[in-house]
Write a protein that holds these residues in place. Structure first.
Motif, PDB file in Angstrom:
ATOM      1  N   THR A  83      69.636  67.395   2.348  1.00  0.00           N
ATOM      2  CA  THR A  83      68.669  66.910   3.283  1.00  0.00           C
ATOM      3  C   THR A  83      67.510  67.950   3.882  1.00  0.00           C
ATOM      4  OG1 THR A  83      69.929  67.452   5.389  1.00  0.00           O
ATOM      5  CG2 THR A  83      70.203  65.196   4.336  1.00  0.00           C
ATOM      6  N   ILE A  84      67.915  69.179   4.089  1.00  0.00           N
ATOM      7  CA  ILE A  84      67.014  70.263   4.650  1.00  0.00           C
ATOM      8  C   ILE A  84      65.846  70.465   3.554  1.00  0.00           C
ATOM      9  CG2 ILE A  84      66.724  72.424   5.630  1.00  0.00           C
ATOM     10  CD1 ILE A  84      69.251  72.124   6.896  1.00  0.00           C
ATOM     11  N   PRO A  85      66.395  70.708   2.274  1.00  0.00           N
ATOM     12  CA  PRO A  85      65.130  71.081   1.435  1.00  0.00           C
ATOM     13  C   PRO A  85      64.347  70.048   0.984  1.00  0.00           C
ATOM     14  CG  PRO A  85      67.453  71.212   0.258  1.00  0.00           C
ATOM     15  CD  PRO A  85      67.637  70.913   1.679  1.00  0.00           C
ATOM     16  N   LEU A 114      67.267  74.946  -2.543  1.00  0.00           N
ATOM     17  CA  LEU A 114      67.408  75.704  -1.339  1.00  0.00           C
ATOM     18  C   LEU A 114      66.694  77.142  -1.760  1.00  0.00           C
ATOM     19  CD1 LEU A 114      71.127  75.697  -0.330  1.00  0.00           C
ATOM     20  CD2 LEU A 114      69.388  74.370   0.479  1.00  0.00           C
ATOM     21  N   GLU A 115      66.608  77.583  -2.795  1.00  0.00           N
ATOM     22  CA  GLU A 115      66.026  78.873  -3.075  1.00  0.00           C
ATOM     23  C   GLU A 115      64.654  78.760  -2.837  1.00  0.00           C
ATOM     24  OE1 GLU A 115      67.414  80.708  -6.513  1.00  0.00           O
ATOM     25  OE2 GLU A 115      69.622  81.012  -5.948  1.00  0.00           O
ATOM     26  N   GLU A 116      64.156  77.536  -3.388  1.00  0.00           N
ATOM     27  CA  GLU A 116      62.618  77.109  -3.444  1.00  0.00           C
ATOM     28  C   GLU A 116      62.263  77.447  -2.046  1.00  0.00           C
ATOM     29  OE1 GLU A 116      59.342  73.500  -4.496  1.00  0.00           O
ATOM     30  OE2 GLU A 116      61.562  73.283  -4.528  1.00  0.00           O
ATOM     31  N   PHE A 117      62.830  77.078  -1.269  1.00  0.00           N
ATOM     32  CA  PHE A 117      62.164  77.584   0.489  1.00  0.00           C
ATOM     33  C   PHE A 117      62.843  78.583   1.034  1.00  0.00           C
ATOM     34  CE2 PHE A 117      61.916  73.017  -0.762  1.00  0.00           C
ATOM     35  CZ  PHE A 117      60.364  72.812  -0.643  1.00  0.00           C
ATOM     36  N   GLY A 118      63.644  79.509   0.115  1.00  0.00           N
ATOM     37  CA  GLY A 118      64.287  80.611   0.878  1.00  0.00           C
ATOM     38  C   GLY A 118      65.430  80.419   1.701  1.00  0.00           C
ATOM     39  N   VAL A 141      63.407  73.984   9.846  1.00  0.00           N
ATOM     40  CA  VAL A 141      64.937  74.333   9.556  1.00  0.00           C
ATOM     41  C   VAL A 141      65.662  74.424  10.789  1.00  0.00           C
ATOM     42  CG1 VAL A 141      66.589  76.202   8.716  1.00  0.00           C
ATOM     43  CG2 VAL A 141      64.487  75.919   7.574  1.00  0.00           C
ATOM     44  N   GLU A 142      65.127  75.082  11.912  1.00  0.00           N
ATOM     45  CA  GLU A 142      65.747  75.074  13.271  1.00  0.00           C
ATOM     46  C   GLU A 142      65.816  73.832  13.890  1.00  0.00           C
ATOM     47  OE1 GLU A 142      67.116  77.622  14.947  1.00  0.00           O
ATOM     48  OE2 GLU A 142      66.787  79.019  13.142  1.00  0.00           O
ATOM     49  N   ILE A 143      64.673  73.019  13.729  1.00  0.00           N
ATOM     50  CA  ILE A 143      64.820  71.765  14.162  1.00  0.00           C
ATOM     51  C   ILE A 143      65.834  70.762  13.260  1.00  0.00           C
ATOM     52  CG2 ILE A 143      63.341  69.573  14.216  1.00  0.00           C
ATOM     53  CD1 ILE A 143      61.112  71.104  15.240  1.00  0.00           C
ATOM     54  N   SER A 144      65.826  71.150  11.989  1.00  0.00           N
ATOM     55  CA  SER A 144      67.125  70.430  11.212  1.00  0.00           C
ATOM     56  C   SER A 144      68.348  70.574  11.812  1.00  0.00           C
ATOM     57  CB  SER A 144      66.959  70.952   9.831  1.00  0.00           C
ATOM     58  OG  SER A 144      65.894  70.553   9.188  1.00  0.00           O
ATOM     59  N   TYR A 145      68.803  71.907  12.160  1.00  0.00           N
ATOM     60  CA  TYR A 145      69.993  71.920  12.725  1.00  0.00           C
ATOM     61  C   TYR A 145      70.287  71.211  13.930  1.00  0.00           C
ATOM     62  CZ  TYR A 145      69.993  76.100   9.974  1.00  0.00           C
ATOM     63  OH  TYR A 145      70.183  77.151   8.737  1.00  0.00           O
ATOM     64  N   GLU A 146      69.031  71.149  14.915  1.00  0.00           N
ATOM     65  CA  GLU A 146      69.186  70.448  16.173  1.00  0.00           C
ATOM     66  C   GLU A 146      69.415  68.932  15.921  1.00  0.00           C
ATOM     67  OE1 GLU A 146      66.736  71.763  19.441  1.00  0.00           O
ATOM     68  OE2 GLU A 146      65.691  73.145  18.231  1.00  0.00           O
ATOM     69  N   SER A 147      68.634  68.474  14.802  1.00  0.00           N
ATOM     70  CA  SER A 147      68.712  67.076  14.431  1.00  0.00           C
ATOM     71  C   SER A 147      70.100  66.560  14.048  1.00  0.00           C
ATOM     72  CB  SER A 147      67.820  66.914  13.322  1.00  0.00           C
ATOM     73  OG  SER A 147      66.604  66.853  13.427  1.00  0.00           O
ATOM     74  N   TYR A 148      71.062  67.616  13.506  1.00  0.00           N
ATOM     75  CA  TYR A 148      72.423  67.109  13.333  1.00  0.00           C
ATOM     76  C   TYR A 148      73.310  67.234  14.645  1.00  0.00           C
ATOM     77  CZ  TYR A 148      72.222  67.014   8.077  1.00  0.00           C
ATOM     78  OH  TYR A 148      71.952  66.801   6.857  1.00  0.00           O
ATOM     79  N   LEU A 149      72.900  68.304  15.499  1.00  0.00           N
ATOM     80  CA  LEU A 149      73.707  68.508  16.515  1.00  0.00           C
ATOM     81  C   LEU A 149      73.571  67.773  17.830  1.00  0.00           C
ATOM     82  CD1 LEU A 149      74.077  72.053  16.031  1.00  0.00           C
ATOM     83  CD2 LEU A 149      75.749  70.656  15.512  1.00  0.00           C
ATOM     84  N   LYS A 193      51.374  80.611   7.430  1.00  0.00           N
ATOM     85  CA  LYS A 193      51.394  79.475   8.395  1.00  0.00           C
ATOM     86  C   LYS A 193      52.505  78.401   7.809  1.00  0.00           C
ATOM     87  CE  LYS A 193      47.526  78.026   9.905  1.00  0.00           C
ATOM     88  NZ  LYS A 193      46.179  77.171   9.981  1.00  0.00           N
ATOM     89  N   ALA A 194      52.385  78.186   6.755  1.00  0.00           N
ATOM     90  CA  ALA A 194      53.318  77.372   6.168  1.00  0.00           C
ATOM     91  C   ALA A 194      54.664  77.831   6.083  1.00  0.00           C
ATOM     92  CB  ALA A 194      53.097  77.100   4.493  1.00  0.00           C
ATOM     93  N   ALA A 195      55.094  79.193   5.794  1.00  0.00           N
ATOM     94  CA  ALA A 195      56.292  79.687   6.231  1.00  0.00           C
ATOM     95  C   ALA A 195      56.699  79.469   7.483  1.00  0.00           C
ATOM     96  CB  ALA A 195      56.239  81.259   5.739  1.00  0.00           C
ATOM     97  N   ARG A 196      55.836  79.699   8.561  1.00  0.00           N
ATOM     98  CA  ARG A 196      56.502  80.002   9.974  1.00  0.00           C
ATOM     99  C   ARG A 196      56.679  78.358  10.255  1.00  0.00           C
ATOM    100  NH1 ARG A 196      51.793  82.943  10.720  1.00  0.00           N
ATOM    101  NH2 ARG A 196      50.776  81.093  11.787  1.00  0.00           N
ATOM    102  N   SER A 197      55.984  77.295   9.802  1.00  0.00           N
ATOM    103  CA  SER A 197      56.358  75.878   9.989  1.00  0.00           C
ATOM    104  C   SER A 197      57.621  75.552   9.342  1.00  0.00           C
ATOM    105  CB  SER A 197      55.134  75.048   9.725  1.00  0.00           C
ATOM    106  OG  SER A 197      54.043  75.376  10.420  1.00  0.00           O
ATOM    107  N   SER A 198      57.967  76.139   8.216  1.00  0.00           N
ATOM    108  CA  SER A 198      59.026  75.795   7.297  1.00  0.00           C
ATOM    109  C   SER A 198      60.215  76.430   8.202  1.00  0.00           C
ATOM    110  CB  SER A 198      58.990  76.314   5.973  1.00  0.00           C
ATOM    111  OG  SER A 198      57.948  75.714   5.187  1.00  0.00           O
ATOM    112  N   ARG A 199      59.967  77.510   8.789  1.00  0.00           N
ATOM    113  CA  ARG A 199      61.350  78.047   9.718  1.00  0.00           C
ATOM    114  C   ARG A 199      61.691  77.396  10.629  1.00  0.00           C
ATOM    115  NH1 ARG A 199      65.872  80.291   8.391  1.00  0.00           N
ATOM    116  NH2 ARG A 199      66.868  79.525  10.547  1.00  0.00           N
ATOM    117  N   VAL A 200      60.434  76.713  11.611  1.00  0.00           N
ATOM    118  CA  VAL A 200      60.762  76.089  12.598  1.00  0.00           C
ATOM    119  C   VAL A 200      61.309  74.689  12.214  1.00  0.00           C
ATOM    120  CG1 VAL A 200      59.567  74.413  14.279  1.00  0.00           C
ATOM    121  CG2 VAL A 200      58.731  76.959  13.857  1.00  0.00           C
TER     122      VAL A 200
END
Length: 391
Positions: free
Chosen positions: A246-248, A352-356, A277-285, A268-275
């Protein structure tokens, strides 16, 4: 009820546009934010106000026992929503209805559609279909969209500058937050959710009044508490799918949306991608944490694998846990779906690797869920970018 407009977010978006280095994109964004959005919002506001005058029956329409389908994006919420929409007792927003939050606007569109069918030989419909192919074509391999296809309720907040769909237009998720509604001050949260409730009420009136609202919103994972406050008798269906998938997949969707807008700043895209990912963890929890504090709220948990393999049995269990009796007509629909089980596929490929992304980090951050759903047992092959492109 007056139309809601998120001025704070709007000002943030305008400020972010001022930082755009390319003059052509900056001018285009300014026109959209300073002209198109305000004019659109004012038109919606006028119609929204007139709804209660022209349709007095609206005041007697009650939102009772709505059902909210939530879960991380790409976790099967669309499949679950599509299945439950086949139950005629439910009312859901179609894409075009989300763009027109007032009752007057929806009625006018339905009138125009009737004129097109009976007098114009569906000429308008054919032009709209051509527009749909151009508008949604680049995204349909990831998420099927169309003007008359049920879509996420959150889109009804787009002209209010309060919708998570803005994240697909501007890669500034580190500056603009559409997810953490539960963390907003109570007054701000009530204004937003009060307006959303009024939009739902109008949709129910349009669809007959005596129906159950059905909502599908991954972004609502961050506003479960707010939903319970606005709809005390709400019921939830929560989807879970392996986060390695789901995340990638979500990141691919976001990056595709950004590329459609034009060339984007890689940092800018890299920073937003990292945000994201963090939101993804919260979406699960986060949904599990909130629902644990509200044991009185009916909920059903769906494992994506079970939904795909056994849609009929899965939905029968969901209905039982939500306290909804299943009609024979809907049971036959599920039997037909069961005969097609295992065919639910997507042309969308993840990496996964495509987005680091680090699979170890994901495993650690969501360890309780990996154990709960035994995702380690069927961990998908993690493809490298070149391998994913060839698949």
């Amino acid at each position: 009820m007056f139309f809601y407009f998120d001025f704070i977010t709007w000002f943030k978006l305008v400020r972010l546009v001022s930082q755009e280095k390319k003059a052509k994109r900056r001018r285009s964004a300014y026109r959209y934010l300073l002209l198109t959005i305000p004019l659109r919002a004012m038109g919606h506001a006028l119609c929204f106000f007139l709804d209660g005058i022209l349709f007095p029956g609206l005041w007697f329409t009650k939102v009772r026992n709505p059902v909210f389908i939530i879960g991380h994006a790409r976790s099967g919420t669309t499949l679950a929503h599509r299945l439950m929409c086949e139950d005629q007792r439910f009312s859901a927003f179609k894409y075009y209805e989300l763009l027109l939050p007032s009752l007057i606007e929806k009625k006018l569109v339905r009138l125009a559609a009737w004129v097109d069918r009976t007098i114009l030989g569906r000429s308008i419909e054919r032009r709209l279909q051509a527009w749909e192919d151009k508008k949604f074509g680049p995204m349909r391999h990831i998420h099927k969209m169309g003007l008359t296809i049920p879509e996420e309720d959150d889109l009804v907040l787009f002209s209010s500058c309060a919708s998570g769909f803005w994240a697909t237009r501007v890669p500034n998720m580190d500056d603009v937050d559409f997810f953490h509604i539960d963390q907003r001050p109570p007054a701000s949260r009530r204004r937003l959710m009060g307006f959303y409730r009024e939009c739902v009420r109008r949709q129910m009136y349009l669809n007959g009044g005596n129906v159950i609202h059905l909502s599908k919103n991954p972004v609502f994972c961050g506003r479960v508490e707010a939903v319970i406050e606005a709809f005390p008798d709400a019921r939830f269906v929560v989807l879970y799918r392996n986060p390695y998938e789901t995340i990638p997949s979500l990141l691919k969707l976001l990056h595709t949306g950004w590329k459609i807008q034009g060339e984007i700043d890689k940092q800018k895209a890299a920073r937003s991608s990292r945000v994201s990912v963090e939101i993804s963890y919260e979406s699960y929890l986060h949904p599990d944490e909130v629902l644990a504090r509200h044991p009185e709220v009916p909920r059903a948990i769906i494992d994506y694998r079970q939904l795909v393999a056994e849609p009929k049995a899965t939905m029968e269990r969901v209905y039982t846990e939500l306290g909804i009796p299943m009609t024979e007509q809907f049971r036959r629909v599920l039997e037909e779906e069961q005969n097609k089980s295992g065919r639910h596929e997507t042309a969308h490929r993840y990496s996964l690797e495509e987005f680091g992304l680090d699979d170890t980090e994901i495993r650690q951050r969501l360890a309780p869920l990996f154990e709960r759903f035994n995702w380690d047992a069927d961990m998908p092959e993690i493809k490298k970018p070149k391998e994913a492109a060839k698949a």
